[in-house]
Design a protein around this motif. Sequence first.
Motif, PDB file in Angstrom:
ATOM      1  N   ASN A   1      10.844  37.560   8.971  1.00  0.00           N
ATOM      2  CA  ASN A   1      10.009  38.326   9.895  1.00  0.00           C
ATOM      3  C   ASN A   1       9.245  37.382  10.808  1.00  0.00           C
ATOM      4  OD1 ASN A   1       9.370  40.469   7.140  1.00  0.00           O
ATOM      5  ND2 ASN A   1      10.675  40.962   8.861  1.00  0.00           N
ATOM      6  N   TYR A   2       9.272  37.682  12.099  1.00  0.00           N
ATOM      7  CA  TYR A   2       8.653  36.793  13.078  1.00  0.00           C
ATOM      8  C   TYR A   2       7.130  36.852  12.982  1.00  0.00           C
ATOM      9  CZ  TYR A   2      13.213  36.138  15.284  1.00  0.00           C
ATOM     10  OH  TYR A   2      14.524  35.816  15.542  1.00  0.00           O
ATOM     11  N   PRO A   3       6.465  35.775  13.381  1.00  0.00           N
ATOM     12  CA  PRO A   3       5.027  35.676  13.155  1.00  0.00           C
ATOM     13  C   PRO A   3       4.190  36.071  14.355  1.00  0.00           C
ATOM     14  CG  PRO A   3       5.830  33.560  13.864  1.00  0.00           C
ATOM     15  CD  PRO A   3       7.022  34.503  13.882  1.00  0.00           C
TER      16      PRO A   3
ATOM     17  N   HIS B   1      23.230  24.442  14.843  1.00  0.00           N
ATOM     18  CA  HIS B   1      22.687  25.473  15.734  1.00  0.00           C
ATOM     19  C   HIS B   1      22.186  26.632  14.878  1.00  0.00           C
ATOM     20  CE1 HIS B   1      23.468  28.439  19.344  1.00  0.00           C
ATOM     21  NE2 HIS B   1      22.246  28.543  18.843  1.00  0.00           N
ATOM     22  N   ILE B   2      20.871  26.850  14.913  1.00  0.00           N
ATOM     23  CA  ILE B   2      20.237  27.981  14.230  1.00  0.00           C
ATOM     24  C   ILE B   2      19.795  28.975  15.297  1.00  0.00           C
ATOM     25  CG2 ILE B   2      18.286  28.732  12.817  1.00  0.00           C
ATOM     26  CD1 ILE B   2      18.379  25.989  11.456  1.00  0.00           C
ATOM     27  N   CYS B   3      20.205  30.202  15.144  1.00  0.00           N
ATOM     28  CA  CYS B   3      19.908  31.234  16.139  1.00  0.00           C
ATOM     29  C   CYS B   3      18.856  32.196  15.610  1.00  0.00           C
ATOM     30  CB  CYS B   3      21.182  32.009  16.499  1.00  0.00           C
ATOM     31  SG  CYS B   3      20.907  33.320  17.712  1.00  0.00           S
ATOM     32  N   LEU B   4      17.706  32.229  16.273  1.00  0.00           N
ATOM     33  CA  LEU B   4      16.700  33.263  16.008  1.00  0.00           C
ATOM     34  C   LEU B   4      17.077  34.454  16.886  1.00  0.00           C
ATOM     35  CD1 LEU B   4      13.358  31.221  16.014  1.00  0.00           C
ATOM     36  CD2 LEU B   4      14.903  31.682  14.120  1.00  0.00           C
TER      37      LEU B   4
ATOM     38  N   GLN C   1       7.227  28.010   7.214  1.00  0.00           N
ATOM     39  CA  GLN C   1       7.645  27.576   5.878  1.00  0.00           C
ATOM     40  C   GLN C   1       9.057  28.075   5.582  1.00  0.00           C
ATOM     41  OE1 GLN C   1       4.690  28.961   3.102  1.00  0.00           O
ATOM     42  NE2 GLN C   1       3.213  27.378   3.637  1.00  0.00           N
ATOM     43  N   LYS C   2       9.310  29.328   5.912  1.00  0.00           N
ATOM     44  CA  LYS C   2      10.637  29.905   5.662  1.00  0.00           C
ATOM     45  C   LYS C   2      11.679  29.310   6.600  1.00  0.00           C
ATOM     46  CE  LYS C   2       8.731  34.306   4.013  1.00  0.00           C
ATOM     47  NZ  LYS C   2       8.643  35.766   4.259  1.00  0.00           N
ATOM     48  N   LEU C   3      11.332  29.177   7.888  1.00  0.00           N
ATOM     49  CA  LEU C   3      12.274  28.633   8.852  1.00  0.00           C
ATOM     50  C   LEU C   3      12.638  27.189   8.509  1.00  0.00           C
ATOM     51  CD1 LEU C   3      13.893  28.706  11.504  1.00  0.00           C
ATOM     52  CD2 LEU C   3      11.772  28.090  12.708  1.00  0.00           C
TER      53      LEU C   3
END
Length: 399
Positions: free
Chosen positions: A181-183, A106-109, A349-351
């Motif tokens: 940082n969100y895109p 589980h990855i939480c943004l 790419q980062k995510l």
Amino acid sequence: MKIALVHDYLTQKGGAERVFQLLCQRYPDADIYTSLYDPDRSIDFGDRPVQTTWLQNIPNAAKNFRLLAPLYYSAFRSLDLQDYDLIISSTTSFAKAVRKRPDAHHICLCHNITRFLWDTQTYLREYGSYRRFSPALEHVFRGMRATDLKHAQEPDVYIGNSSVVVDRIRRIYDKPAQVINYPIDTKQFIFSDQKEDFYLASARLLSYKRIDLIVEAFNWLGWRLLIVGDGPERERLQSQARSNIEFLGYVPDVERNQLMSKAKAVIVAALEDYGLVPVEANASGTPVVAYGAGGVLDTQISGKTGILFKRQTPESLQRGLVRSCEQEWDYKAIREHAVDHFSEETFFQKLEAVIDQVCESPQSASADISLRSTPHLHQEFDLDRESFPISSACPETVL
């Protein structure tokens, strides 16, 4: 790998929903979950199924979604996500509570910690009609804070959209976190180096957005200002504005993007956790004049992509506006900065590097994030407090 994408509620369309939409586009085979869904008010997924909770069956739930706050945790806990190898939650509050099977990830943004619980006074200030219920609400919120802390332990990895949010995750939830940082979808924004004689503000008309400060500054300057957005503050703000200020209400994205490309500058007076509007302005080749605190410090270079003013006062904003007029802007360089640092491709790419690391070896991923974390301060946090301090130091370059 079977993926579930989970969002708090899809009953409006703001920055968090725009990011979730990009996430859904990136993973077209992933299943979408949320508590409540209203395609007329939020993202329209067309024929793609959106699975909701039992809250969807409550009459007018989508319209009155804020009133259901105490019910969301149990609603998300009721979702059956046992078939999924990876859960990506997109949340400012409740979606992090979903359950997974032991070997799943589980990855939480995390767009923010649950703001109405941990920044209660600011939240209630936005909804003035609720203030008279403050004592009763505080009693409810005390119990919800404990529940929020409990369910905040569910995600394996937290990703915050800014340094400010990551600091809050570490302090309040006692969880390691890292910044991505969100895109924005840079292809949607029109570049123009031909600016017209107006300024632009684009925001929901809520008190913390500080549109009142912008209105007062432009009342004094007499410069043309266009305001895009709607909300409970509109009537009050319009009554204070002079004839040089025009309220456009909701405008379609295409028209909004055109306005951004032609404006002399986009004005942001709020203390934002991150804030997509300054990045969207830059993607249009347009500088911003922004309050120099919070998430804007992650996205703006003072004198290059915008002007940062130091205090949330009309006078400080006026000085920033005057300085922006005197600045010789390289509009192409402003656009390139946004594309290079805040494009969809850079974000993913980062995510996906995090996803690969977590799914290959979750223990090493958590350890790696922990090494980048600041010391945990949760043990010093007092649950009796009504809110945590929201502040961010301004650099010397701000006005």
